[in-house]
Design an enzyme around this catalytic site. Sequence first.
Site, mmCIF file in Angstrom:
data_model
loop_
_atom_site.group_PDB
_atom_site.id
_atom_site.type_symbol
_atom_site.label_atom_id
_atom_site.label_comp_id
_atom_site.label_asym_id
_atom_site.label_seq_id
_atom_site.Cartn_x
_atom_site.Cartn_y
_atom_site.Cartn_z
ATOM 1 N N SER A 211 0.757 -1.174 -0.253
ATOM 2 C CA SER A 211 0.198 -0.031 -0.106
ATOM 3 C C SER A 211 1.021 1.340 0.162
ATOM 4 C CB SER A 211 -0.971 -0.034 1.143
ATOM 5 O OG SER A 211 -1.734 -1.091 1.308
ATOM 6 N N HIS A 258 0.296 4.633 4.084
ATOM 7 C CA HIS A 258 -0.316 5.236 3.148
ATOM 8 C C HIS A 258 0.112 6.626 3.181
ATOM 9 C CE1 HIS A 258 -4.181 2.314 3.021
ATOM 10 N NE2 HIS A 258 -2.820 1.649 2.848
#
Length: 297
Positions: A211, A258
Site C-alpha cells: 500500500s 499510506h
Amino acid sequence: HRVDRHHRGVGRPSALSGPAAPRNTDNYCYRHPDRQSFALCQRCLRTICGECQTPAAVGVICPDCLREQQRAQSPAQRKASRRWGSGSVAAVRSTRPLVTYWLIGITVGVWVLQWIPGLNVTSWLLFAGPFLDPTTGAPFQPWRLLTAAFVHSTSSFWHIALNMLALWMLGRSLEPLLGRSRFLALYLISALGGSVAVALIAPFTPVVGASGAVFGLLGALLVIGRHLGANLTGIIIVLAINLVIGFIPGFQIAWQAHVGGLAVGALIGLVFARTRRPQQLGTQIAYLALIVVGLLA
C-alpha cells in the site's frame, strides 16, 4: 500522455492529457502532436511518446536517431546485434510496462509461498519498528523496510488483489511516462517511505503490504499531472477515499504507510518533474539519493 488505442486497447485519454492540459508544443511528441509526453530523446532532445521510444543505454531515443545509429553500425556490430537479438526493432521498441509486470509477479509469487506451511515467509519479511532498534531485543534487520511491500495478509484475498490491481492500473500509465528505472526507483523508495512512517508513528505495529508503494505512485501521478496542467479531479477523489478508509474503525489498514508512501511519492514526482532534461540526470539521481538517506536517517 495518451494511451495508444492500438497498443493499449483503450481509446480514452489518461489523466495526464485532456482539454485541461496546456498546449505547449514542447510537451507533445514531435511525431504525434496530439500525444502529450514526459520523455525526451537522449540524442536530439525532442519530446517522444511511448510508441516512439526505443530504450537506449541511458534513457530512450527517437526513431530518427535510432535509424541514424543503425546506419552508423559497422558490419561486425550489425552481425553481433543479430546474433544476440538486440537488433530487433520489435524487441527494443516494446513499451510494455515490464517492471510493473515483474513487481506483480514477484509479489504474487511471495504470496503463494506464504501459504506453504513451515516456510514462515510472512514472519521473515514483515516489518515492525523493533527490527530497526537492537536495544529492544529484536534482531537488527533493516531490509524489512522494503521486503514488507512484497508480502500480504493471507487472511484476505482482497488485500493483495486490490494492491496488485492498483499497481497494474498505475504502472501502465506511469512506467511508459517515466521509464523503467525511474518507475522502479519511485516504487521502492515509496515503499521505504511507508515503512519509515510506520516506524515513526506506530513503531510496534507489524505491517505487510504494498500500500505504501502504491500510494507513492498515486502521489507522483498527482504531482506530475499537476505539473503538466492535467485534470486531476478523478485522482484526487480516489486518493481521498482511500485515505479516509484507513482511518475508519474496523478496517485493519496501516494508514501510516499510506501517508508516508504518498508524501515520499509526491516528493519524488516533484523531483522528476523539475529535472526532466538529460543534462539534469546527475541532479535527479542526487536528489533521489538524498531522499533515501533522509529516510534511513
